[in-house]
Design a protein around this motif. Sequence first.
Motif, PDB file in Angstrom:
ATOM      1  N   GLU A 164      53.989  34.997  26.953  1.00 19.80           N
ATOM      2  CA  GLU A 164      52.928  34.497  26.083  1.00 19.80           C
ATOM      3  C   GLU A 164      51.681  34.195  26.883  1.00 19.80           C
ATOM      4  O   GLU A 164      51.734  33.650  27.982  1.00 19.80           O
ATOM      5  N   ARG A 165      50.532  34.565  26.307  1.00 19.92           N
ATOM      6  CA  ARG A 165      49.247  34.246  26.927  1.00 19.92           C
ATOM      7  C   ARG A 165      48.207  34.033  25.828  1.00 19.92           C
ATOM      8  O   ARG A 165      48.257  34.692  24.789  1.00 19.92           O
ATOM      9  N   THR A 166      47.304  33.094  26.046  1.00 27.92           N
ATOM     10  CA  THR A 166      46.252  32.796  25.076  1.00 27.92           C
ATOM     11  C   THR A 166      44.965  33.449  25.552  1.00 27.92           C
ATOM     12  O   THR A 166      44.545  33.264  26.704  1.00 27.92           O
ATOM     13  N   VAL A 167      44.330  34.226  24.652  1.00 26.23           N
ATOM     14  CA  VAL A 167      43.147  35.004  25.046  1.00 26.23           C
ATOM     15  C   VAL A 167      42.065  34.888  23.979  1.00 26.23           C
ATOM     16  O   VAL A 167      42.327  34.498  22.840  1.00 26.23           O
ATOM     17  N   ASP A 168      40.849  35.229  24.380  1.00 23.37           N
ATOM     18  CA  ASP A 168      39.708  35.286  23.475  1.00 23.37           C
ATOM     19  C   ASP A 168      39.458  36.757  23.118  1.00 23.37           C
ATOM     20  O   ASP A 168      38.923  37.505  23.947  1.00 23.37           O
ATOM     21  N   PRO A 169      39.845  37.218  21.925  1.00 19.59           N
ATOM     22  CA  PRO A 169      39.632  38.627  21.558  1.00 19.59           C
ATOM     23  C   PRO A 169      38.147  38.924  21.370  1.00 19.59           C
ATOM     24  O   PRO A 169      37.481  38.289  20.563  1.00 19.59           O
ATOM     25  N   LEU A 170      37.649  39.926  22.113  1.00 24.52           N
ATOM     26  CA  LEU A 170      36.216  40.226  22.100  1.00 24.52           C
ATOM     27  C   LEU A 170      35.896  41.604  21.527  1.00 24.52           C
ATOM     28  O   LEU A 170      34.769  41.853  21.102  1.00 24.52           O
ATOM     29  N   LEU A 181      42.882  46.039  23.487  1.00 21.57           N
ATOM     30  CA  LEU A 181      42.131  44.825  23.192  1.00 21.57           C
ATOM     31  C   LEU A 181      41.408  44.385  24.453  1.00 21.57           C
ATOM     32  O   LEU A 181      42.023  44.248  25.520  1.00 21.57           O
ATOM     33  N   VAL A 182      40.111  44.190  24.352  1.00 22.18           N
ATOM     34  CA  VAL A 182      39.328  43.603  25.444  1.00 22.18           C
ATOM     35  C   VAL A 182      39.211  42.117  25.145  1.00 22.18           C
ATOM     36  O   VAL A 182      38.753  41.726  24.067  1.00 22.18           O
ATOM     37  N   ALA A 183      39.656  41.296  26.075  1.00 22.83           N
ATOM     38  CA  ALA A 183      39.734  39.857  25.806  1.00 22.83           C
ATOM     39  C   ALA A 183      39.309  39.057  27.026  1.00 22.83           C
ATOM     40  O   ALA A 183      39.447  39.505  28.175  1.00 22.83           O
ATOM     41  N   ASP A 187      41.124  34.161  33.871  1.00 22.12           N
ATOM     42  CA  ASP A 187      40.860  34.947  35.077  1.00 22.12           C
ATOM     43  C   ASP A 187      39.803  36.027  34.849  1.00 22.12           C
ATOM     44  O   ASP A 187      39.710  36.987  35.621  1.00 22.12           O
ATOM     45  N   GLY A 188      39.028  35.894  33.770  1.00 24.79           N
ATOM     46  CA  GLY A 188      38.000  36.882  33.494  1.00 24.79           C
ATOM     47  C   GLY A 188      38.418  37.855  32.403  1.00 24.79           C
ATOM     48  O   GLY A 188      39.406  37.639  31.691  1.00 24.79           O
ATOM     49  N   LEU A 189      37.679  38.933  32.259  1.00 25.11           N
ATOM     50  CA  LEU A 189      37.970  39.928  31.232  1.00 25.11           C
ATOM     51  C   LEU A 189      39.208  40.734  31.589  1.00 25.11           C
ATOM     52  O   LEU A 189      39.411  41.111  32.742  1.00 25.11           O
ATOM     53  N   ARG A 190      40.035  40.995  30.567  1.00 26.81           N
ATOM     54  CA  ARG A 190      41.229  41.808  30.743  1.00 26.81           C
ATOM     55  C   ARG A 190      41.364  42.745  29.548  1.00 26.81           C
ATOM     56  O   ARG A 190      40.819  42.490  28.475  1.00 26.81           O
ATOM     57  N   SER A 191      42.114  43.836  29.733  1.00 28.41           N
ATOM     58  CA  SER A 191      42.424  44.734  28.619  1.00 28.41           C
ATOM     59  C   SER A 191      43.932  44.713  28.379  1.00 28.41           C
ATOM     60  O   SER A 191      44.719  44.623  29.331  1.00 28.41           O
ATOM     61  N   LEU A 215      30.391  45.043  24.703  1.00 22.59           N
ATOM     62  CA  LEU A 215      31.723  45.650  24.727  1.00 22.59           C
ATOM     63  C   LEU A 215      31.743  46.944  25.529  1.00 22.59           C
ATOM     64  O   LEU A 215      32.664  47.176  26.319  1.00 22.59           O
ATOM     65  N   ALA A 216      30.740  47.803  25.341  1.00 21.96           N
ATOM     66  CA  ALA A 216      30.725  49.089  26.043  1.00 21.96           C
ATOM     67  C   ALA A 216      30.677  48.884  27.554  1.00 21.96           C
ATOM     68  O   ALA A 216      31.403  49.537  28.306  1.00 21.96           O
ATOM     69  N   ALA A 217      29.826  47.964  28.002  1.00 19.25           N
ATOM     70  CA  ALA A 217      29.723  47.703  29.438  1.00 19.25           C
ATOM     71  C   ALA A 217      31.000  47.084  29.981  1.00 19.25           C
ATOM     72  O   ALA A 217      31.468  47.429  31.075  1.00 19.25           O
ATOM     73  N   ALA A 218      31.608  46.172  29.203  1.00 19.51           N
ATOM     74  CA  ALA A 218      32.859  45.542  29.633  1.00 19.51           C
ATOM     75  C   ALA A 218      33.968  46.577  29.770  1.00 19.51           C
ATOM     76  O   ALA A 218      34.738  46.567  30.734  1.00 19.51           O
ATOM     77  N   TRP A 219      34.041  47.500  28.790  1.00 22.18           N
ATOM     78  CA  TRP A 219      35.089  48.519  28.850  1.00 22.18           C
ATOM     79  C   TRP A 219      34.879  49.454  30.037  1.00 22.18           C
ATOM     80  O   TRP A 219      35.836  49.847  30.705  1.00 22.18           O
ATOM     81  N   ARG A 220      33.641  49.824  30.314  1.00 22.79           N
ATOM     82  CA  ARG A 220      33.387  50.690  31.473  1.00 22.79           C
ATOM     83  C   ARG A 220      33.882  50.036  32.756  1.00 22.79           C
ATOM     84  O   ARG A 220      34.466  50.691  33.622  1.00 22.79           O
ATOM     85  N   SER A 221      33.653  48.739  32.874  1.00 25.91           N
ATOM     86  CA  SER A 221      34.098  48.023  34.065  1.00 25.91           C
ATOM     87  C   SER A 221      35.625  47.985  34.145  1.00 25.91           C
ATOM     88  O   SER A 221      36.219  48.264  35.190  1.00 25.91           O
ATOM     89  N   LEU A 222      36.278  47.640  33.023  1.00 27.23           N
ATOM     90  CA  LEU A 222      37.745  47.565  33.011  1.00 27.23           C
ATOM     91  C   LEU A 222      38.365  48.943  33.241  1.00 27.23           C
ATOM     92  O   LEU A 222      39.347  49.079  33.981  1.00 27.23           O
ATOM     93  N   ALA A 223      37.803  49.977  32.583  1.00 25.45           N
ATOM     94  CA  ALA A 223      38.343  51.325  32.742  1.00 25.45           C
ATOM     95  C   ALA A 223      38.168  51.805  34.179  1.00 25.45           C
ATOM     96  O   ALA A 223      39.027  52.503  34.719  1.00 25.45           O
ATOM     97  N   GLY A 224      37.049  51.415  34.805  1.00 29.74           N
ATOM     98  CA  GLY A 224      36.832  51.804  36.198  1.00 29.74           C
ATOM     99  C   GLY A 224      37.901  51.222  37.117  1.00 29.74           C
ATOM    100  O   GLY A 224      38.392  51.903  38.022  1.00 29.74           O
ATOM    101  N   ARG A 225      38.282  49.965  36.862  1.00 32.16           N
ATOM    102  CA  ARG A 225      39.340  49.357  37.687  1.00 32.16           C
ATOM    103  C   ARG A 225      40.659  50.087  37.498  1.00 32.16           C
ATOM    104  O   ARG A 225      41.399  50.335  38.458  1.00 32.16           O
ATOM    105  N   LEU A 226      40.980  50.434  36.237  1.00 32.24           N
ATOM    106  CA  LEU A 226      42.219  51.142  35.955  1.00 32.24           C
ATOM    107  C   LEU A 226      42.223  52.518  36.611  1.00 32.24           C
ATOM    108  O   LEU A 226      43.219  52.948  37.189  1.00 32.24           O
ATOM    109  N   GLU A 227      41.095  53.215  36.528  1.00 36.11           N
ATOM    110  CA  GLU A 227      41.014  54.542  37.143  1.00 36.11           C
ATOM    111  C   GLU A 227      41.184  54.454  38.651  1.00 36.11           C
ATOM    112  O   GLU A 227      41.793  55.332  39.269  1.00 36.11           O
ATOM    113  N   ASP A 228      40.653  53.387  39.257  1.00 35.36           N
ATOM    114  CA  ASP A 228      40.832  53.202  40.696  1.00 35.36           C
ATOM    115  C   ASP A 228      42.316  53.076  41.041  1.00 35.36           C
ATOM    116  O   ASP A 228      42.780  53.625  42.051  1.00 35.36           O
ATOM    117  N   ARG A 229      43.071  52.354  40.182  1.00 33.80           N
ATOM    118  CA  ARG A 229      44.505  52.215  40.439  1.00 33.80           C
ATOM    119  C   ARG A 229      45.235  53.541  40.220  1.00 33.80           C
ATOM    120  O   ARG A 229      46.171  53.869  40.940  1.00 33.80           O
TER     121      ARG A 229
END
Length: 321
Positions: A164-170, A181-183, A187-191, A215-229
């Motif tokens: 269980e985790r409590t998040v702010d859905p954005l 879900l981008v939330a 610890d900052g923004l997570r997907s 949202l678009a900028a946040a997703w680009r940042s999150l997707a970039g981290r995932l692509e790096d992994r």
Amino acid sequence: MRADRLVAALLFLQARGLVTAAELAAELEVSERTARRDLEALTASGVPVYAQRGRGGGWRLVGGARTDLTGLTSPEVRALFLAAGSSGASPELRAALRKLLRAVPEPLRPDAEAASRARIVDELDWSGTAVTAADPHLAELERAVLDGVRVRLGYARPGEEPAERTVDPLGLVHKAGHWYLVAGTGDGLRSYRLGRIASVEPTGEPVRRPAGFDLAAAWRSLAGRLEDRLLATAVTAHADPDALPVLQRLFGGRLRIGRLLGDGRREIEAAGPSLEVLAAQLAGLADRVEVVGPPAARAHLARLGRALRSRYEEREDATTP
């Protein structure tokens, strides 16, 4: 296009109240004769426009009639109905499109109707199986995003039990057949991939939305981290020419095809999250792809080969009379 011009004429009438053919011609950059024909076409199509004769006369909308249209052009109407009018649209969206169609002026309706019937969405593959399962929590999370309400998620990472985790859905993002879900979290923004969400419980508390959140900028940042992994490491190999289409389907943009070798094979480089994952993906092409580096990838393939041989040789011995 004449349909676009008719819409512009209608909106000009709406804004000015009473216009002359000369004024409309100047606005639309056409001749007075063309402007007069356009006004007559509006009348013929059912728009309540009439001519007021005599000194100080002109053309006006009957009874101050107005349209809810906001200046949509014919290509814009076509694009809107094409994007939203597919057979995969929800009942609510199809109902909204029917209402919008009634609000579109007559000259634009053929384009809108044609576009609404021009596309279908078939979620089944050729075996009759759904390509992506419906996300049962999508509607709940959409409401939470729109209402700005914090939620408690039951979320299971691969190979783990839900936690269980409590998040702010954005916001919600659809990527390659999956919803995310981008939330906001402590610890900052997570997907969060919706297919891994086991439960959603609104807390009733308001979302804490970061200042200037996009949202678009946040997703680009999150997707970039995932692509790096996903591109954390790579292997090089020599591949038979007939293996290249299989490799391209397997790795997509993570595959680089290099020079032609003297024996007719191609040098390739495939990227992935780990050497173990890459070795497992390439193991099925053992007779057509030879991994040449790094040594750790070759060692893992050798271990896989020994394990496969041991398992299947034992079974063959056990079933031999």
